[in-house]
Write a protein that holds these residues in place. Structure first.
Motif, short mmCIF file in Angstrom:
data_model
loop_
_atom_site.label_atom_id
_atom_site.label_comp_id
_atom_site.label_asym_id
_atom_site.label_seq_id
_atom_site.Cartn_x
_atom_site.Cartn_y
_atom_site.Cartn_z
N VAL A 1 0.83 -1.21 0.00
CA VAL A 1 0.00 0.00 0.00
C VAL A 1 0.87 1.26 0.00
O VAL A 1 0.56 2.24 -0.70
CB VAL A 1 -0.96 0.00 1.21
CG1 VAL A 1 -1.67 1.34 1.34
CG2 VAL A 1 -1.98 -1.12 1.07
N LEU B 1 1.39 0.68 -4.40
CA LEU B 1 0.15 1.31 -4.88
C LEU B 1 0.42 2.63 -5.61
O LEU B 1 -0.15 2.86 -6.69
CB LEU B 1 -0.82 1.51 -3.71
CG LEU B 1 -2.12 2.25 -4.04
CD1 LEU B 1 -2.88 1.57 -5.18
CD2 LEU B 1 -3.00 2.35 -2.80
N ILE C 1 -0.67 3.44 -9.63
CA ILE C 1 -1.42 4.61 -10.09
C ILE C 1 -0.61 5.42 -11.09
O ILE C 1 -1.10 5.81 -12.16
CB ILE C 1 -1.82 5.49 -8.89
CG1 ILE C 1 -2.74 4.71 -7.94
CG2 ILE C 1 -2.50 6.77 -9.35
CD1 ILE C 1 -3.01 5.42 -6.61
N THR D 1 -6.84 6.05 -12.43
CA THR D 1 -7.33 5.80 -11.07
C THR D 1 -8.04 4.45 -10.96
O THR D 1 -8.77 4.21 -10.01
CB THR D 1 -8.31 6.91 -10.65
OG1 THR D 1 -9.39 6.98 -11.60
CG2 THR D 1 -7.60 8.26 -10.59
N ALA E 1 -6.91 1.58 -10.20
CA ALA E 1 -6.15 0.60 -9.41
C ALA E 1 -7.04 -0.47 -8.78
O ALA E 1 -6.67 -1.66 -8.78
CB ALA E 1 -5.32 1.31 -8.35
N ALA F 1 0.09 -4.28 -10.34
CA ALA F 1 -0.84 -4.80 -9.35
C ALA F 1 -0.58 -6.28 -9.11
O ALA F 1 -0.63 -6.76 -7.96
CB ALA F 1 -2.28 -4.58 -9.81
N TYR G 1 -6.39 -5.12 -1.04
CA TYR G 1 -5.75 -4.16 -1.95
C TYR G 1 -6.78 -3.32 -2.70
O TYR G 1 -6.60 -2.11 -2.90
CB TYR G 1 -4.86 -4.88 -2.95
CG TYR G 1 -3.63 -5.52 -2.37
CD1 TYR G 1 -3.07 -5.07 -1.18
CD2 TYR G 1 -3.00 -6.58 -3.02
CE1 TYR G 1 -1.94 -5.65 -0.65
CE2 TYR G 1 -1.86 -7.17 -2.51
CZ TYR G 1 -1.32 -6.71 -1.32
OH TYR G 1 -0.19 -7.29 -0.81
N SER H 1 -8.43 -0.83 -0.26
CA SER H 1 -7.45 0.18 0.19
C SER H 1 -7.09 1.13 -0.94
O SER H 1 -6.93 2.34 -0.72
CB SER H 1 -6.19 -0.51 0.72
OG SER H 1 -6.50 -1.32 1.85
N SER H 2 -6.93 0.61 -2.16
CA SER H 2 -6.58 1.48 -3.29
C SER H 2 -7.72 2.45 -3.59
O SER H 2 -7.48 3.62 -3.91
CB SER H 2 -6.23 0.65 -4.52
OG SER H 2 -7.31 -0.17 -4.92
N TRP H 3 -8.96 1.98 -3.48
CA TRP H 3 -10.11 2.87 -3.69
C TRP H 3 -10.12 3.98 -2.63
O TRP H 3 -10.31 5.16 -2.95
CB TRP H 3 -11.41 2.08 -3.63
CG TRP H 3 -12.63 2.94 -3.68
CD1 TRP H 3 -13.18 3.54 -4.79
CD2 TRP H 3 -13.46 3.33 -2.57
NE1 TRP H 3 -14.29 4.29 -4.44
CE2 TRP H 3 -14.49 4.17 -3.09
CE3 TRP H 3 -13.42 3.06 -1.21
CZ2 TRP H 3 -15.46 4.72 -2.26
CZ3 TRP H 3 -14.40 3.61 -0.38
CH2 TRP H 3 -15.40 4.42 -0.92
#
Length: 490
Positions: free
Chosen positions: A49, A53, A57, A63, A65, A224, A263, A266-268
């Protein structure tokens, strides 16, 4: 009924545990949770993260991800279908080596064994160099003490060697505690961002088709996918599981799905916290401090300090997990006669492959010391080169494993459904081959330069070829041992 950790351990089928040909006895106390802790720790979720991450991006320029992580999860779930279906017919802990040998024969299997050892080995050394840098920076930031990265790395390897030598349950408990701590801090950040509505109100734009079609989705998916490396090691702990036919499949599915959802969510949350319209720019201009800044904005500067500490423990847990994986790989290959028999020795007190653990501790300590003497940069060179090379090797092994599953079930009469024996492995083979092509096409980007990519790619190929040649030499010089491997793969 499964034996408890205190009851007498079960033998590893008919495999010899030592040079005298007696049966191998390893600790049989690992349940689903323990194995999940070890393989998820290898993925180092907090490190992903904070470090990977932003790269997902910025490299993709998008965006999307969360979609990239979900797509990678689907591919790996499909891989897991055939992987776990075959585990019932391959009752040893060789994982990639054992499955590829069972499907494609001893030559390809031994080549895969050499590639797996090399890939996991350089991965551990590269990540441990990263650990040394992170630890050195932490000591300077909090204590104003300047400790060289290589000393931090060597101390970490000694600690990991101690844990790896002892009862496997000790490692699983340590990894469980560290994993819970690093996951909790990310969850706290996610909740803080969501509860405050992000930078400009919550939305589902990162999950949309328009976001996915923006930028370079192939690079986003590739980076990813790297975040999952390590989950496939569930089968390596088969010989120490309470009920391997049930424990290994369950642990595999839980590991890949939990990692993927963690993931994606968390990415959102991170993208929402940055602002959908500004996330790519911020991830590109200041990737190192992206998550730290979010923690300070949405929670408190104290959380930033906590993340710095837990980043070190996250990487430590990752190195410990890979050490345990390598130790079991060496042990299984020694049991099969492909490595010196001394590596198949089992400590009678801890019921662990002690000689294998000590041997790899010595190898990793020596390699790190040599690298330090050579003066290589621990992050730009050691970590970048070694982790990139290992990722290429492991993805190639996963693709080979999917193909081996299909071939194995075509040769073997069994009651497995077409979904588990052909369709899911076939779909995963297509997905993994696509990822492999992406990695090869962008290998110079991963390792820093075209010349480095050529050298490392050549070394990986040479490792696999050396294993195949070794198999041919065994066939000519030790036909009895080679024939035993052939029978085991039928």
């Amino acid at each position: 009924m499964s034996n408890s950790p205190q009851s007498q351990p079960q033998p590893l089928g008919t495999e010899p545990a030592s040079v005298d040909g007696s049966q191998t006895l390893l600790h049989r106390g690992l349940g689903v949770g323990s194995i999940v802790f070890m393989v998820v720790a290898a993925a180092a979720p907090l490190a992903v993260v904070t470090a990977n991450l932003p790269l997902v991006i910025s490299a993709s320029g998008s965006t999307a991800a969360p979609l990239y992580f979900l797509m990678a999860t689907v591919i790996l779930v499909l891989f897991s279908v055939g992987f776990t279906a075959m585990s019932k017919y391959v009752p040893n802990a060789g994982a990639f080596y054992s499955y590829i040998q069972a499907g494609l024969g001893p030559r390809m299997g031994i080549g895969a064994a050499a590639l797996a050892l090399g890939s996991y080995g350089v991965m551990l050394i590269g990540i441990n160099a990263f650990l040394g840098v992170a630890t050195s920076n932490l000591l300077m930031a909090f204590l104003n003490v300047d400790v060289p990265w290589w000393l931090c790395s060597l101390v970490a390897l000694v600690s990991i060697g101690f844990l790896g030598y002892r009862d496997i349950e000790l490692s699983s408990k340590v990894l469980g505690i560290l994993l819970a701590a690093e996951a909790l801090v990310v969850v706290v950040l996610n909740i803080a961002v969501v509860s405050q509505g992000g930078a400009a109100g919550l939305n589902v734009e990162p999950l949309s088709v328009s976001a996915f079609s923006t930028g370079t989705p192939s690079l986003g998916l590739m980076f990813a996918f790297f975040s999952f490396i390590g989950f496939e090691a569930t089968a390596v702990f088969r010989n120490e599981a309470k009920d391997p036919d049930r424990t290994v499949p369950r642990a595999t599915y839980i590991a890949v799905v939990s990692i993927g959802l963690f993931y994606a969510i968390s990415s959102w949350a991170v993208i929402e916290g940055l602002g959908v319209g500004r996330a790519v720019d911020k991830a590109t201009t200041d990737p190192e401090n992206l998550i730290m800044n979010l923690a300070e904005w949405y929670v408190s500067p104290i959380l930033t300090d906590i993340i710095q500490v837990l980043l070190v423990t996250s990487i430590f847990a990752c190195v410990l997990s890979f050490h345990n994986v390598l130790t079991r790989y060496q042990f299984t290959l020694a049991v099969k006669g492909l490595l010196p028999k001394s590596l198949a020795m089992v400590d009678q007190k801890h019921l662990t492959p002690s000689k294998s653990s000590l041997t790899f501790s010595l190898i990793s300590l020596t390699a790190t010391a040599i690298i330090a003497v050579l003066g290589w940069d621990p992050f730009k060179q050691i970590y970048t080169w070694f982790s990139g090379a290992a990722t290429l090797g492991l993805i190639a092994l996963m693709a080979m494993t999917s193909f081996a599953v299909i071939v194995f079930f075509r040769k073997k009469e069994c009651t497995r459904s077409a979904w588990r024996a052909v369709i899911a492995p076939g779909l995963s083979l297509i997905g993994l081959t696509a990822i492999l092509i992406l990695v090869i096409g962008n290998f110079s980007l991963l390792v820093g330069s075209a010349s480095t990519a050529i050298v490392l790619g050549g070394l990986l190929s040479a490792t696999f070829v050396a294993g195949v040649v070794g198999a041919e030499v065994m066939k000519r010089t030790r036909p009895d041992r080679y024939e035993a491997l052939t029978r085991a793969s039928q």
